[in-house]
Design an enzyme around this catalytic site. Structure first.
Site, mmCIF file in Angstrom:
data_model
loop_
_atom_site.group_PDB
_atom_site.id
_atom_site.type_symbol
_atom_site.label_atom_id
_atom_site.label_comp_id
_atom_site.label_asym_id
_atom_site.label_seq_id
_atom_site.Cartn_x
_atom_site.Cartn_y
_atom_site.Cartn_z
ATOM 1 N N GLU A 57 1.109 3.843 1.962
ATOM 2 C CA GLU A 57 1.687 4.191 3.262
ATOM 3 C C GLU A 57 2.815 3.234 3.642
ATOM 4 O O GLU A 57 3.872 3.670 4.103
ATOM 5 C CB GLU A 57 0.611 4.161 4.359
ATOM 6 C CG GLU A 57 -0.500 5.166 4.170
ATOM 7 C CD GLU A 57 -1.709 4.637 3.399
ATOM 8 O OE1 GLU A 57 -2.807 5.156 3.610
ATOM 9 O OE2 GLU A 57 -1.544 3.692 2.589
ATOM 10 N N CYS B 198 -5.944 2.242 5.919
ATOM 11 C CA CYS B 198 -6.646 0.990 6.178
ATOM 12 C C CYS B 198 -6.050 0.356 7.433
ATOM 13 O O CYS B 198 -5.028 0.822 7.952
ATOM 14 C CB CYS B 198 -6.505 0.058 4.974
ATOM 15 S SG CYS B 198 -4.847 -0.659 4.817
ATOM 16 N N HIS C 82 0.862 -1.181 0.000
ATOM 17 C CA HIS C 82 0.000 0.000 0.000
ATOM 18 C C HIS C 82 0.900 1.233 0.000
ATOM 19 O O HIS C 82 2.076 1.164 0.354
ATOM 20 C CB HIS C 82 -0.882 0.003 1.242
ATOM 21 C CG HIS C 82 -1.868 -1.114 1.282
ATOM 22 N ND1 HIS C 82 -2.916 -1.141 2.175
ATOM 23 C CD2 HIS C 82 -1.977 -2.254 0.551
ATOM 24 C CE1 HIS C 82 -3.625 -2.243 1.996
ATOM 25 N NE2 HIS C 82 -3.070 -2.936 1.020
ATOM 26 N N CYS D 162 -2.253 -0.496 7.053
ATOM 27 C CA CYS D 162 -1.381 0.684 7.070
ATOM 28 C C CYS D 162 -1.369 1.346 8.435
ATOM 29 O O CYS D 162 -0.316 1.809 8.891
ATOM 30 C CB CYS D 162 -1.818 1.669 5.996
ATOM 31 S SG CYS D 162 -1.595 1.003 4.334
#
Length: 186
Positions: A90, A118, A88, A121
């Site tokens: 991040e 999310c 992801h 993350c």
């Protein structure tokens, strides 16, 4: 895709290697204010998300990590090109920041992310000891376009025996000595 790809994307957007985040040549030229710098860093994260979509590289997410007013690392979502469900924006930015700073502890850093993190993350952000999260879109906005993490929050609230994914504990007695040894030398 190499780790430099996100930096190259920012460079193409005339936002990379600029020592004055309030003056972004050819992109956002206005004097920084307290919120102005934060907004510029958020615009960088949003630009990464938009670029990721236009280049068809992955999901519409971007993240920028800043320390002392300087960009340390940035990344867009890399799940698809890297075939890595943990890549992801991040987490990818955290990995790059840790390498750049030579530490796993990002205390003193802030993260600017194009969307509320999310659960995956958020966990990484806490483990990295990042000081503050700035976000643009909400998790509800993400759910509206098909990135719904609600089931993960629901699963975390369940006891292990109620979760949809089976949890089976094995060999705890054999695993505990490694933890005990860690405590001894820690």
């Amino acid at each position: 895709m190499c780790e430099c790809a996100d930096a190259l994307r920012l460079k193409k957007l005339n936002m990379c290697n600029n020592k004055n985040p309030g003056k972004l040549p050819g992109f956002f030229n206005f004097e920084p204010m307290e919120n102005g710098m934060h907004e510029n860093f958020m615009r960088m994260a949003i630009a990464l998300a938009e670029s990721n979509i236009e280049q068809r590289l992955g999901g519409p997410f971007g993240a920028v990590i800043v320390k002392d007013g300087e960009v340390v690392a940035s990344s867009a979502n890399k799940v698809v090109p890297e075939n890595d469900p943990t890549a992801h924006a991040e987490i990818s930015a955290i990995r790059l920041a840790c390498k750049a700073l030579g530490t796993y502890n990002l205390s003193g850093c802030d993260i600017y992310t194009s969307c509320e993190p999310c659960p995956t993350c958020l966990g990484a952000i806490y483990w990295a000891h990042i000081d503050k999260i700035y976000y643009a879109n909400t998790k509800a906005d993400a759910a509206d376009i098909g990135f719904d993490d609600h089931f993960i929050y629901d699963e975390m609230a369940c006891s292990m025996d109620e979760r949809k994914l089976p949890f089976v504990q094995l060999l705890r007695d054999e695993a505990l000595p490694a933890f005990k040894r860690w405590q001894e030398i820690g």
